[in-house]
Every structure is written in C-alpha cells, then in structure tokens.
Design a protein around this motif. Structure first.
Motif, mmCIF file in Angstrom:
data_model
loop_
_atom_site.group_PDB
_atom_site.id
_atom_site.type_symbol
_atom_site.label_atom_id
_atom_site.label_comp_id
_atom_site.label_asym_id
_atom_site.label_seq_id
_atom_site.Cartn_x
_atom_site.Cartn_y
_atom_site.Cartn_z
ATOM 1 N N SER A 33 -19.093 20.998 -1.533
ATOM 2 C CA SER A 33 -18.376 19.613 -1.762
ATOM 3 C C SER A 33 -17.788 19.485 -2.946
ATOM 4 O O SER A 33 -17.219 18.400 -3.220
ATOM 5 C CB SER A 33 -19.215 18.493 -1.337
ATOM 6 O OG SER A 33 -20.216 18.445 -2.159
ATOM 7 N N SER A 41 -5.231 20.293 3.209
ATOM 8 C CA SER A 41 -6.255 19.717 4.109
ATOM 9 C C SER A 41 -5.704 20.221 5.644
ATOM 10 O O SER A 41 -4.716 19.410 5.966
ATOM 11 C CB SER A 41 -6.677 18.351 4.055
ATOM 12 O OG SER A 41 -7.557 18.087 4.891
ATOM 13 N N LYS A 45 -11.998 16.345 8.547
ATOM 14 C CA LYS A 45 -13.141 16.045 7.648
ATOM 15 C C LYS A 45 -13.763 14.881 8.405
ATOM 16 O O LYS A 45 -14.874 14.849 8.206
ATOM 17 C CB LYS A 45 -12.694 15.763 6.345
ATOM 18 C CG LYS A 45 -13.497 15.493 5.529
ATOM 19 C CD LYS A 45 -13.267 15.055 4.036
ATOM 20 C CE LYS A 45 -14.169 14.603 3.125
ATOM 21 N NZ LYS A 45 -13.857 13.743 2.058
ATOM 22 N N ARG A 50 -20.643 16.366 6.810
ATOM 23 C CA ARG A 50 -21.134 17.429 5.826
ATOM 24 C C ARG A 50 -22.723 17.880 5.964
ATOM 25 O O ARG A 50 -23.169 18.859 5.322
ATOM 26 C CB ARG A 50 -20.544 16.966 4.402
ATOM 27 C CG ARG A 50 -19.243 16.868 4.092
ATOM 28 C CD ARG A 50 -18.770 16.608 2.720
ATOM 29 N NE ARG A 50 -17.490 16.451 2.450
ATOM 30 C CZ ARG A 50 -16.788 17.770 2.149
ATOM 31 N NH1 ARG A 50 -17.471 18.817 2.014
ATOM 32 N NH2 ARG A 50 -15.533 17.580 1.877
ATOM 33 N N SER A 175 -5.672 11.963 1.494
ATOM 34 C CA SER A 175 -5.711 13.217 1.761
ATOM 35 C C SER A 175 -4.213 13.953 2.052
ATOM 36 O O SER A 175 -4.041 15.026 1.732
ATOM 37 C CB SER A 175 -6.552 13.505 2.991
ATOM 38 O OG SER A 175 -5.875 13.256 4.184
ATOM 39 N N SER A 178 -2.852 14.168 -1.342
ATOM 40 C CA SER A 178 -3.434 15.243 -2.043
ATOM 41 C C SER A 178 -2.680 16.646 -1.518
ATOM 42 O O SER A 178 -2.427 17.539 -2.473
ATOM 43 C CB SER A 178 -4.953 15.475 -1.744
ATOM 44 O OG SER A 178 -5.451 16.508 -2.414
ATOM 45 N N GLY A 204 -8.361 7.682 -3.600
ATOM 46 C CA GLY A 204 -9.494 8.166 -2.894
ATOM 47 C C GLY A 204 -10.355 9.034 -3.833
ATOM 48 O O GLY A 204 -10.576 10.365 -3.569
ATOM 49 N N SER A 206 -13.383 9.053 -4.604
ATOM 50 C CA SER A 206 -14.477 9.879 -4.029
ATOM 51 C C SER A 206 -14.504 10.891 -3.127
ATOM 52 O O SER A 206 -15.494 11.838 -3.130
ATOM 53 C CB SER A 206 -15.273 8.650 -3.064
ATOM 54 O OG SER A 206 -14.477 8.371 -1.924
ATOM 55 N N ASP A 207 -13.179 11.247 -2.839
ATOM 56 C CA ASP A 207 -13.166 12.614 -1.907
ATOM 57 C C ASP A 207 -13.220 13.777 -3.073
ATOM 58 O O ASP A 207 -12.134 13.905 -3.693
ATOM 59 C CB ASP A 207 -11.972 12.604 -1.278
ATOM 60 C CG ASP A 207 -11.625 13.752 -0.131
ATOM 61 O OD1 ASP A 207 -12.040 14.916 -0.557
ATOM 62 O OD2 ASP A 207 -10.905 13.739 0.674
ATOM 63 N N ARG A 209 -12.297 16.740 -2.773
ATOM 64 C CA ARG A 209 -11.083 17.679 -2.528
ATOM 65 C C ARG A 209 -10.052 17.037 -3.488
ATOM 66 O O ARG A 209 -9.337 17.660 -4.257
ATOM 67 C CB ARG A 209 -10.683 17.745 -1.131
ATOM 68 C CG ARG A 209 -11.647 18.492 -0.538
ATOM 69 C CD ARG A 209 -11.225 18.686 1.239
ATOM 70 N NE ARG A 209 -11.085 17.321 1.693
ATOM 71 C CZ ARG A 209 -10.549 16.928 2.864
ATOM 72 N NH1 ARG A 209 -10.456 17.970 3.647
ATOM 73 N NH2 ARG A 209 -10.685 15.842 3.122
#
Length: 275
Positions: A33, A41, A45, A50, A175, A178, A204, A206-207, A209
């Motif tokens: 992670s 992506s 997800k 996870r 995402s 991103s 985001g 905390s993601d 990626r």
C-alpha cells in the motif's frame, strides 16, 4: 528530466509499480500500500479489501466456480481473486468465458476489461470497458479506467477526454485526478502533472497511490526533500522509511534510464573515444 521512452506502456508500468513492472494500474495488482502501489488506476479499489488474503480468496472461490462455471457471481469473485493474486492470464480466461456466457452482465464486463488491462491487452480492455456502461448511464470509474488504458497506448489527449467526462460526474475525485496527473507525466508536462496531483492530494491525501504519485512527480522535478516529506507524511516510522527508500530507488532508476538514453544518442565515433 523525465525522458519519454519509445514504448508508452513501459513508462506507465514503471510509474504504476516500481518493484513489479506491471501495466496498471500500471495497471495491475501491487501487494504493497506504499510507494510501490503507484498506479494509473484501473482497479476497483473500493470493492476490494486490502486486508483480504488473495491466495485464500482464490481457494475459496475456485471450488464454487469449478462446480458451476456458468455461475456469474462465482466467476466474478474468482476472477477478481485471481487478479488480486497476480494470476492475470487465468483471470482473463475465467472472466472471458463468463462474459461470453453472460454478455449483458456489466459487472462481468467491467472486471473482464480490468483483467485485460492487467494482462497488457490495452486496446481490447478499452473496448470491453466501453461495453460495461452506456452513454446514458456512464460509470465514472470505468471512464477513468478507459482513460488509463488510452494512456498506456500513448493516446494522451484522448485519455484526458475520458478523465474530463469522469470529473463531470464526480468533480475533484482524487483517483481520477491522480490518473490525469500521471497522464501529464507521460507526456512530459511535469508542472501540469504536479498541479493536478496536488489537487488530488488535497482531496485524497490518505490514498497511498495519490501520495506516491505526487511524491514521484515532485522528485522528478528535482525537489527530493519535499518528495520525501510527502512520501513519509503521517505514516508510522517504518512505513515512512520504506516509502522514502522506494522513492529513491525509483528516481535512481529513472536517472539511469535517462543516462542510457543520452548515451544512445551519441555518435558512434564519439561514444567509442577513450579520451
């Protein structure tokens, strides 16, 4: 700074997973992670925990699938488990057969398209993902996934049209932003990439990626100190150290690729001189 290589899919695979050169998101299944989970992506997800054990999931769904291969739900879960465990070709085979048996099942088509992307079949993935939703009922996740497959094919402007359509449905979705940022990285528009990824990070952070993508693009522009700060932000010491180490390996690899590319451009006579 960032040297475009001759094969765009190789570039995105580098961005998508440093320790395992994959598609997708790129385009495939990374087990970490942290910084190794950088992706354009194409995965679902939100649908995959996870904390689950892919190998255990494969075993659990395999028996149910084998007892009735025409069971759409069993095929879907088995295919997703195979993807998560890295068995990409087998996931494609299972989901292809299930999609043939259930041609109108959009969930199966979406999973099949993602599996194709995992396996490097980007044009086919794009086409299948397009069949998984309709213009009157678009799915922003699939629009973003289609954009990621187009990026893999080097069709950056087309990819951004799909990201734009997704963002009209979910403005500011991290995402999607991103993925858009990575698209700019691939076309060597690093300032645009950073601006877009900072927007994604602000929404985001905390993601992992999103965090990793921003750290990478900042590092690619030479600001290693800030890149390291982003990579370790709000993480336990051990995980932060691992992320920073991974970031440094990625940037070092990129430097080596650039050096080789520069050397390849040298005239043969000059390259052979000893002085």
């Amino acid at each position: 700074m960032f040297q475009q290589l001759s094969h765009p899919s190789r570039n995105l695979r580098f961005l998508a997973c440093a320790s395992v050169l994959m598609l997708a998101l790129g385009l495939g299944s990374c087990t970490s992670s942290g910084l190794s989970d950088i992706t354009g992506s194409i995965d679902e997800k939100a649908e995959v925990s996870r904390t689950s054990d892919p190998r255990r999931d494969v075993e659990a769904y395999q028996e149910r699938y084998r007892s009735d291969p025409k069971d759409a739900e069993a095929a879907l879960k088995y295919g997703k488990a195979l993807r998560a465990s890295g068995q990409r070709a087998q996931a494609v085979a299972v989901l292809e057969q299930a999609s043939i048996a259930h041609p109108g099942n959009r969930l199966l088509l979406a999973a099949y398209g993602r599996a194709l992307a995992d396996n490097g079949n980007f044009q086919q993935a794009f086409d299948v993902l397009g069949r998984a939703h309709t213009p009157d009922d678009p799915d922003w996740r699939l629009l973003s996934a289609q954009g990621a497959t187009l990026d893999q094919l080097g069709r950056y402007e087309e990819a951004r049209q799909y990201y734009g359509s997704a963002l009209k449905i979910v403005p500011g979705q991290p995402s999607v932003l991103s993925n858009l940022g990575l698209s700019y990285v691939l076309s060597k528009e690093l300032p645009k990439a950073e601006e877009t990824l900072r927007r994604a990070y602000s929404r985001g952070g905390s993601d992992p990626r999103v965090r990793a993508n921003l750290a990478l693009v900042v590092g690619l522009q030479g600001n290693l100190a800030e890149a390291e700060k982003i990579a370790r932000a709000d993480l336990p010491p051990a995980e932060a150290a691992a992320n920073v180490a991974q970031l440094k390996r990625m940037l070092a690899r990129k430097d080596r690729e650039n050096a080789r590319a520069d050397a390849d451009k040298m005239p043969i006579a000059a390259a052979g001189r000893s002085d």
